[in-house]
Design a protein around this motif. Sequence first.
Motif, PDB file in Angstrom:
ATOM      1  N   UNK A  14       3.714   6.057  13.785  1.00 31.06           N
ATOM      2  CA  UNK A  14       3.919   7.496  13.822  1.00 31.06           C
ATOM      3  C   UNK A  14       3.794   7.972  15.262  1.00 31.06           C
ATOM      4  N   UNK A  15       4.663   8.881  15.645  1.00 33.79           N
ATOM      5  CA  UNK A  15       4.594   9.515  16.953  1.00 33.79           C
ATOM      6  C   UNK A  15       4.479  11.017  16.756  1.00 33.79           C
ATOM      7  N   UNK A  16       3.917  11.696  17.736  1.00 31.56           N
ATOM      8  CA  UNK A  16       3.756  13.150  17.659  1.00 31.56           C
ATOM      9  C   UNK A  16       4.449  13.803  18.842  1.00 31.56           C
ATOM     10  N   UNK A  17       4.996  14.992  18.592  1.00 29.27           N
ATOM     11  CA  UNK A  17       5.571  15.808  19.655  1.00 29.27           C
ATOM     12  C   UNK A  17       5.007  17.218  19.534  1.00 29.27           C
ATOM     13  N   UNK A  18       4.836  17.875  20.671  1.00 30.95           N
ATOM     14  CA  UNK A  18       4.240  19.203  20.716  1.00 30.95           C
ATOM     15  C   UNK A  18       5.318  20.209  21.081  1.00 30.95           C
ATOM     16  N   UNK A  19       5.462  21.259  20.256  1.00 36.49           N
ATOM     17  CA  UNK A  19       6.451  22.315  20.480  1.00 36.49           C
ATOM     18  C   UNK A  19       5.714  23.655  20.410  1.00 36.49           C
ATOM     19  N   UNK A  20       6.027  24.557  21.347  1.00 35.43           N
ATOM     20  CA  UNK A  20       5.392  25.869  21.360  1.00 35.43           C
ATOM     21  C   UNK A  20       5.845  26.687  20.160  1.00 35.43           C
ATOM     22  N   UNK A  21       4.889  27.338  19.502  1.00 35.92           N
ATOM     23  CA  UNK A  21       5.226  28.182  18.355  1.00 35.92           C
ATOM     24  C   UNK A  21       5.883  29.483  18.802  1.00 35.92           C
ATOM     25  N   UNK A  51      -5.289  18.421  20.812  1.00 36.92           N
ATOM     26  CA  UNK A  51      -5.764  17.075  21.139  1.00 36.92           C
ATOM     27  C   UNK A  51      -6.393  16.404  19.921  1.00 36.92           C
ATOM     28  N   UNK A  52      -7.154  17.160  19.119  1.00 41.86           N
ATOM     29  CA  UNK A  52      -7.745  16.586  17.909  1.00 41.86           C
ATOM     30  C   UNK A  52      -6.658  16.194  16.906  1.00 41.86           C
ATOM     31  N   UNK A  53      -5.621  17.008  16.790  1.00 36.80           N
ATOM     32  CA  UNK A  53      -4.530  16.688  15.874  1.00 36.80           C
ATOM     33  C   UNK A  53      -3.829  15.405  16.290  1.00 36.80           C
ATOM     34  N   UNK A  54      -3.623  15.214  17.579  1.00 39.69           N
ATOM     35  CA  UNK A  54      -2.975  13.992  18.053  1.00 39.69           C
ATOM     36  C   UNK A  54      -3.832  12.761  17.769  1.00 39.69           C
ATOM     37  N   UNK A  55      -5.146  12.899  17.871  1.00 35.01           N
ATOM     38  CA  UNK A  55      -6.033  11.779  17.559  1.00 35.01           C
ATOM     39  C   UNK A  55      -5.974  11.442  16.076  1.00 35.01           C
ATOM     40  N   UNK A  56      -5.901  12.470  15.215  1.00 37.21           N
ATOM     41  CA  UNK A  56      -5.819  12.220  13.782  1.00 37.21           C
ATOM     42  C   UNK A  56      -4.517  11.518  13.412  1.00 37.21           C
ATOM     43  N   UNK A  57      -3.429  11.865  14.060  1.00 39.22           N
ATOM     44  CA  UNK A  57      -2.150  11.206  13.781  1.00 39.22           C
ATOM     45  C   UNK A  57      -2.148   9.771  14.296  1.00 39.22           C
ATOM     46  N   UNK A  85       0.834  -1.202   0.000  1.00 36.13           N
ATOM     47  CA  UNK A  85       0.000   0.000   0.000  1.00 36.13           C
ATOM     48  C   UNK A  85       0.868   1.251   0.000  1.00 36.13           C
ATOM     49  N   UNK A  86       0.400   2.321  -0.633  1.00 40.80           N
ATOM     50  CA  UNK A  86       1.182   3.563  -0.646  1.00 40.80           C
ATOM     51  C   UNK A  86       1.256   4.164   0.746  1.00 40.80           C
ATOM     52  N   UNK A  87       2.284   4.954   1.020  1.00 42.88           N
ATOM     53  CA  UNK A  87       2.378   5.586   2.348  1.00 42.88           C
ATOM     54  C   UNK A  87       1.248   6.581   2.551  1.00 42.88           C
ATOM     55  N   UNK A  88       0.836   6.801   3.783  1.00 42.05           N
ATOM     56  CA  UNK A  88      -0.245   7.768   4.034  1.00 42.05           C
ATOM     57  C   UNK A  88       0.211   9.190   3.754  1.00 42.05           C
ATOM     58  N   UNK A  89      -0.755  10.058   3.586  1.00 40.35           N
ATOM     59  CA  UNK A  89      -0.463  11.471   3.355  1.00 40.35           C
ATOM     60  C   UNK A  89      -0.705  12.254   4.639  1.00 40.35           C
ATOM     61  N   UNK A  90       0.020  13.345   4.778  1.00 38.72           N
ATOM     62  CA  UNK A  90      -0.089  14.190   5.968  1.00 38.72           C
ATOM     63  C   UNK A  90      -1.439  14.905   5.959  1.00 38.72           C
ATOM     64  N   UNK A  91      -2.253  14.733   7.022  1.00 38.23           N
ATOM     65  CA  UNK A  91      -3.533  15.441   7.072  1.00 38.23           C
ATOM     66  C   UNK A  91      -3.333  16.933   7.347  1.00 38.23           C
ATOM     67  N   UNK A  92      -4.336  17.713   6.996  1.00 40.98           N
ATOM     68  CA  UNK A  92      -4.301  19.152   7.276  1.00 40.98           C
ATOM     69  C   UNK A  92      -4.736  19.372   8.722  1.00 40.98           C
ATOM     70  N   UNK A  93      -3.823  19.843   9.554  1.00 42.68           N
ATOM     71  CA  UNK A  93      -4.089  19.978  10.992  1.00 42.68           C
ATOM     72  C   UNK A  93      -4.064  21.421  11.471  1.00 42.68           C
ATOM     73  N   UNK A  94      -3.658  22.364  10.633  1.00 43.62           N
ATOM     74  CA  UNK A  94      -3.550  23.762  11.061  1.00 43.62           C
ATOM     75  C   UNK A  94      -4.930  24.300  11.427  1.00 43.62           C
ATOM     76  N   UNK A  95      -5.014  24.897  12.604  1.00 44.65           N
ATOM     77  CA  UNK A  95      -6.268  25.464  13.082  1.00 44.65           C
ATOM     78  C   UNK A  95      -7.079  24.530  13.949  1.00 44.65           C
ATOM     79  N   UNK A 140       8.324  10.874  13.119  1.00 40.20           N
ATOM     80  CA  UNK A 140       7.855  11.733  14.207  1.00 40.20           C
ATOM     81  C   UNK A 140       7.304  13.015  13.598  1.00 40.20           C
ATOM     82  N   UNK A 141       6.079  13.352  13.961  1.00 36.97           N
ATOM     83  CA  UNK A 141       5.408  14.536  13.428  1.00 36.97           C
ATOM     84  C   UNK A 141       5.362  15.589  14.526  1.00 36.97           C
TER      85      UNK A 141
END
Length: 235
Positions: free
Chosen positions: A76-83, A63-69, A49-59, A112-113
């Motif tokens: 896949x793992x996610x890390x949170x960094x302050x903008x 917590x919702x973004x982490x659930x989508x990942x 199967x082809x690799x997944x594509x990055x979902x649009x998470x801006x905005x 890691x996203x």
Amino acid sequence: MSRTRRNLTISACAVGLAGALASCGGSTADQSPTTAPTTSTQPATTSVPPPPTMPSLVGTSTSQAQQALAALPGEFTSEVVAAYADDVTGIAGTLVCGTNFPAGASISPPATITLYVSPNAVACPTGLDYPSLSANLNLRPTLPDRDGDGDPDHVDPAPDDSQRTLAQPDGPPKPPPPPPPPAPTPEEKSGGGDSSSTYYPNCTAARKAGAAPLYAGEPGYRSGLDRDHDGVACE
């Protein structure tokens, strides 16, 4: 005579041999070796199967973004960094400003996203190249303080500024307070004589009471305190 009999015997043998061959299904010319049919086998192939594509998470909320990942197929793992460089807000109450992978890009696991987040009450910083920001986090700005009160926008209490919005969290800079109204001139005062409603024995007492200077017509003004008789006592 004997030669003739021998020839007949050979002919009879030849005729007998031909009959025997005919009884087996044909002449010697029709008999050819047969070969068994061959079958070719190819190894079975499995589709990848082809690799997944990055979902649009801006905005979206962090917590919702982490659930989508977490729903992406693969590891896949996610890390949170302050903008904002000086932001110490937790995950709760933050929105995603950008990610290290652009939306729609193919991402091959494991990966890691990074989610760059900002408080809900503060607009995301603009002009940042989020996909390459991890190489130099010093490019992150500090939290804005648009009303000049010394606190970052999201720290200010809600009643601090009625113009708070997501686009401009703390409102425009507040104008300085208006200057106090000018002191009335003696001519603008009514009743230029002494006022007996309040009495100050001297200017020291008037100053101690915070009433100096005293203008004609004001409580406590009397001509005895107005040495130059210009309508202003205890100047």
